[in-house]
Motif scaffolding. Structure first.
Motif, PDB file in Angstrom:
ATOM      1  N   GLY A  15      -6.077  -3.174   0.386  1.00  0.00           N
ATOM      2  CA  GLY A  15      -6.397  -4.056  -0.759  1.00  0.00           C
ATOM      3  C   GLY A  15      -5.469  -4.136  -1.737  1.00  0.00           C
ATOM      4  N   THR A  16      -4.335  -4.292  -1.292  1.00  0.00           N
ATOM      5  CA  THR A  16      -3.138  -4.253  -2.358  1.00  0.00           C
ATOM      6  C   THR A  16      -3.037  -5.346  -3.355  1.00  0.00           C
ATOM      7  OG1 THR A  16      -1.763  -5.113  -0.741  1.00  0.00           O
ATOM      8  CG2 THR A  16      -1.625  -2.823  -0.833  1.00  0.00           C
ATOM      9  N   ARG A  17      -3.465  -6.628  -2.739  1.00  0.00           N
ATOM     10  CA  ARG A  17      -3.500  -7.529  -3.657  1.00  0.00           C
ATOM     11  C   ARG A  17      -4.559  -7.460  -4.722  1.00  0.00           C
ATOM     12  NH1 ARG A  17      -4.093 -12.571   0.568  1.00  0.00           N
ATOM     13  NH2 ARG A  17      -5.648 -11.045   1.387  1.00  0.00           N
ATOM     14  N   LEU A  18      -5.620  -6.655  -4.899  1.00  0.00           N
ATOM     15  CA  LEU A  18      -6.405  -6.456  -5.886  1.00  0.00           C
ATOM     16  C   LEU A  18      -5.855  -5.586  -6.968  1.00  0.00           C
ATOM     17  CD1 LEU A  18      -9.805  -5.928  -3.995  1.00  0.00           C
ATOM     18  CD2 LEU A  18      -8.931  -7.791  -5.042  1.00  0.00           C
ATOM     19  N   GLY A  19      -4.571  -5.177  -6.735  1.00  0.00           N
ATOM     20  CA  GLY A  19      -3.904  -4.329  -7.684  1.00  0.00           C
ATOM     21  C   GLY A  19      -4.627  -3.007  -8.120  1.00  0.00           C
ATOM     22  N   ALA A  20      -5.015  -2.832  -9.523  1.00  0.00           N
ATOM     23  CA  ALA A  20      -5.491  -1.536  -9.925  1.00  0.00           C
ATOM     24  C   ALA A  20      -6.885  -1.364  -9.583  1.00  0.00           C
ATOM     25  CB  ALA A  20      -5.417  -1.496 -11.449  1.00  0.00           C
ATOM     26  N   ASN A  24      -8.410   3.299  -6.833  1.00  0.00           N
ATOM     27  CA  ASN A  24      -9.434   4.531  -6.718  1.00  0.00           C
ATOM     28  C   ASN A  24     -10.733   4.135  -5.862  1.00  0.00           C
ATOM     29  OD1 ASN A  24      -7.829   6.404  -7.886  1.00  0.00           O
ATOM     30  ND2 ASN A  24      -8.161   5.168  -9.766  1.00  0.00           N
ATOM     31  N   THR A  25     -10.931   2.768  -5.578  1.00  0.00           N
ATOM     32  CA  THR A  25     -12.154   2.384  -5.086  1.00  0.00           C
ATOM     33  C   THR A  25     -11.714   1.489  -3.840  1.00  0.00           C
ATOM     34  OG1 THR A  25     -13.320   2.415  -7.058  1.00  0.00           O
ATOM     35  CG2 THR A  25     -14.362   0.956  -5.221  1.00  0.00           C
ATOM     36  N   PRO A  26     -12.085   1.762  -2.621  1.00  0.00           N
ATOM     37  CA  PRO A  26     -11.938   0.970  -1.520  1.00  0.00           C
ATOM     38  C   PRO A  26     -12.240  -0.725  -1.625  1.00  0.00           C
ATOM     39  CG  PRO A  26     -12.981   3.009  -0.604  1.00  0.00           C
ATOM     40  CD  PRO A  26     -12.968   3.083  -2.246  1.00  0.00           C
ATOM     41  N   LYS A  27     -11.594  -1.416  -1.204  1.00  0.00           N
ATOM     42  CA  LYS A  27     -11.994  -2.927  -1.390  1.00  0.00           C
ATOM     43  C   LYS A  27     -13.448  -3.326  -1.072  1.00  0.00           C
ATOM     44  CE  LYS A  27      -9.527  -5.799   1.173  1.00  0.00           C
ATOM     45  NZ  LYS A  27      -8.379  -6.736   1.630  1.00  0.00           N
ATOM     46  N   PRO A  28     -13.881  -2.754   0.036  1.00  0.00           N
ATOM     47  CA  PRO A  28     -15.193  -3.296   0.390  1.00  0.00           C
ATOM     48  C   PRO A  28     -16.218  -2.806  -0.466  1.00  0.00           C
ATOM     49  CG  PRO A  28     -13.949  -2.721   2.489  1.00  0.00           C
ATOM     50  CD  PRO A  28     -13.341  -2.295   1.296  1.00  0.00           C
ATOM     51  N   MET A  29     -15.748  -1.716  -1.362  1.00  0.00           N
ATOM     52  CA  MET A  29     -16.791  -1.071  -2.140  1.00  0.00           C
ATOM     53  C   MET A  29     -16.809  -1.361  -3.577  1.00  0.00           C
ATOM     54  SD  MET A  29     -16.640   3.075  -0.782  1.00  0.00           S
ATOM     55  CE  MET A  29     -17.898   3.593  -2.001  1.00  0.00           C
ATOM     56  N   GLN A  30     -16.142  -2.529  -3.841  1.00  0.00           N
ATOM     57  CA  GLN A  30     -15.805  -2.938  -5.142  1.00  0.00           C
ATOM     58  C   GLN A  30     -17.389  -3.508  -5.521  1.00  0.00           C
ATOM     59  OE1 GLN A  30     -13.325  -3.145  -7.110  1.00  0.00           O
ATOM     60  NE2 GLN A  30     -12.185  -2.004  -5.786  1.00  0.00           N
ATOM     61  N   GLU A  31     -17.869  -3.338  -6.706  1.00  0.00           N
ATOM     62  CA  GLU A  31     -19.185  -3.844  -6.953  1.00  0.00           C
ATOM     63  C   GLU A  31     -19.292  -5.314  -7.402  1.00  0.00           C
ATOM     64  OE1 GLU A  31     -21.041  -1.755 -10.450  1.00  0.00           O
ATOM     65  OE2 GLU A  31     -21.465  -0.064  -9.024  1.00  0.00           O
ATOM     66  N   LEU A 219      -8.568 -11.001  -2.944  1.00  0.00           N
ATOM     67  CA  LEU A 219      -7.640 -11.703  -4.305  1.00  0.00           C
ATOM     68  C   LEU A 219      -8.588 -11.455  -5.418  1.00  0.00           C
ATOM     69  CD1 LEU A 219      -6.312 -15.130  -3.009  1.00  0.00           C
ATOM     70  CD2 LEU A 219      -4.991 -12.974  -3.119  1.00  0.00           C
ATOM     71  N   PRO A 220      -8.118 -10.967  -6.577  1.00  0.00           N
ATOM     72  CA  PRO A 220      -8.647 -10.894  -7.840  1.00  0.00           C
ATOM     73  C   PRO A 220      -9.923 -11.928  -8.218  1.00  0.00           C
ATOM     74  CG  PRO A 220      -6.804  -9.890  -8.156  1.00  0.00           C
ATOM     75  CD  PRO A 220      -6.528 -10.784  -6.954  1.00  0.00           C
ATOM     76  N   GLU A 221      -9.270 -13.136  -7.849  1.00  0.00           N
ATOM     77  CA  GLU A 221     -10.362 -14.412  -8.067  1.00  0.00           C
ATOM     78  C   GLU A 221     -11.275 -14.444  -7.177  1.00  0.00           C
ATOM     79  OE1 GLU A 221      -6.204 -16.117  -6.627  1.00  0.00           O
ATOM     80  OE2 GLU A 221      -6.908 -14.391  -7.628  1.00  0.00           O
TER      81      GLU A 221
END
Length: 402
Positions: A15-20, A24-31, A219-221
């Motif tokens: 998930g490099t495009r999500l930056g910070a 410390n949190t895997p991309k699929p585990m984003q809230e 992407l963040p957006e």
């Protein structure tokens, strides 16, 4: 054809495009909402469609995935985590999990949500040693790359190119696969760019277009968009259906799969409801248990038989609720005066409304008896009395033909 029960989820990307956000949190585990992860939405959707073996293929921050999910359950579905020994791409992650694969399975990207009927994807037999991809029509394929179809077969993948704009089909990130295709994987590799093109060359990769909501959170957006939109999608309207006399012919205490005769249009009606995003919940009185005609376990066997036959039509029931109690029973444990679950009481409906996230205002019940209509009224739902004929046509009259 055996009903497919295994679904695997690729959750190992960095998930490099999500930056910070993904440091410390895997991309699929984003809230996507307080206490609700994006991956929760995808897992819940697979579980409600009857996939009971949910396997997470973890890599980057795999310890976080394992801690959160390994050994957890969603209803009848069990979750397990398989961690890759080193980063080997999506193809390598699948190859390393070869020992746990069923003969046929569904593979989903854990960082995208494509709201489709997975049973429709798995209904038809697969090309031997091949697969079938869920495809999505979009207005502009430039960001994604596109997929070309020749009938049901995929004929080519077109790489993403900002100069190639316009509508087209894209890979929706959901794949129905034959375990034999794993032998083609040379790790490390990408299943999308290395393996699928090889299957195209030998004519063993199909595509099936769907129209469901689609979003990836790369992407963040788009993650922000998921936080605005997807949590609410866990709440769905429900179609509550009586069983005997509505879905199957009522032969009198029907309980053997051999005696299952579907009402005309019943399986097609359930498929229509599935495709339109409804939860399909069966609520059935089963006084034959109390009267000693059959054991309660026979109900579960009968419902499993229904699910197997529905899967052949690309359809499924989210949940079955049954009431084995009756005031005039012969079996003491099931002899209960006016049990709250026995229709016309609304107990089964109310329990389902509590168990599942349901949009009450858009929900309804279909039954063939006045007791069904009364149960719906007591639960605060509209009731529709089915008196015969094609059930799909009847359902279309309620929800529209689509």
């Amino acid at each position: 054809m055996t009903r497919v029960k295994q679904a695997l989820f690729l959750v190992g990307g960095r998930g490099t495009r999500l930056g910070a956000l993904s440091a410390n949190t895997p991309k699929p585990m984003q809230e996507i909402a307080p206490g609700v992860r994006f991956l929760d939405l995808i897992l819940e959707n697979a579980a409600r469609m009857g996939f009971t073996d949910l396997v997470l293929l973890a890599g980057h921050l795999g310890d976080k995935v394992e801690e959160a999910y390994d050994g957890q359950r969603i209803g009848e579905a069990a979750i397990r985590v398989v961690r890759e020994s080193q980063p080997m791409g999506t193809g390598g992650a699948l190859a390393q999990a070869a020992q746990v694969l069923d003969e046929h399975f569904v593979l989903l990207n854990g960082d995208s949500f494509f709201d489709i009927n997975l049973r429709a994807l798995t209904a038809a037999p697969l090309p031997e040693g091949g697969g079938r991809l869920a495809l999505r029509m979009v207005e502009d394929t430039a960001r994604y790359g596109s997929v070309q179809l020749d009938g049901a077969r995929i004929s080519a993948f077109i790489e993403k190119n900002p100069d190639l704009t316009g509508p087209g089909l894209i890979n929706g990130g959901i794949y129905y696969l034959d375990r034999a295709m794993v032998s083609r994987i040379e790790a490390p590799s990408s299943i999308e760019s290395d393996v699928f093109p090889e299957l195209v060359k030998v004519g063993r990769l199909e595509g099936l277009p769907f129209d469901g909501y689609f979003l990836d959170i790369g992407l963040p957006e788009t993650l922000a968009q998921a936080q605005r939109e997807t949590a609410a999608m866990r709440v769905r309207p429900a179609a509550f259906l009586d069983r005997d006399g509505v879905l199957n012919e009522d032969h009198g205490y029907t309980h053997r799969v051999d005696d299952l005769t579907w009402i005309p249009g019943a399986r097609e009606a359930i498929r229509l409801l599935n495709d339109r995003g409804y939860r399909v919940i069966v609520v059935t009185n089963q006084a034959g248990v109390a009267r000693g005609y059959y054991e309660e376990e026979a109900i579960g066997v009968f419902h499993a038989g229904m699910q197997a036959q529905l899967a052949e039509e690309g359809a499924f029931v989210d949940a079955f609720y049954h009431c084995p109690f009756h005031a005039d029973g012969k079996v003491p444990a099931y002899t209960v005066e006016d049990h709250p679950d026995r229709k016309p009481n609304p107990g089964m409906i109310l329990r389902a409304l509590n168990d599942w996230q349901v949009n009450r205002e858009a929900s309804f019940l279909i039954g063939d008896k006045p007791s069904d209509m009364e149960a719906a009224r007591r639960a605060g739902l509209p009731g529709h009395l089915y008196t015969g004929g094609d059930l799909r046509a009847f359902v279309s009259g309620i929800i529209g033909p689509g």
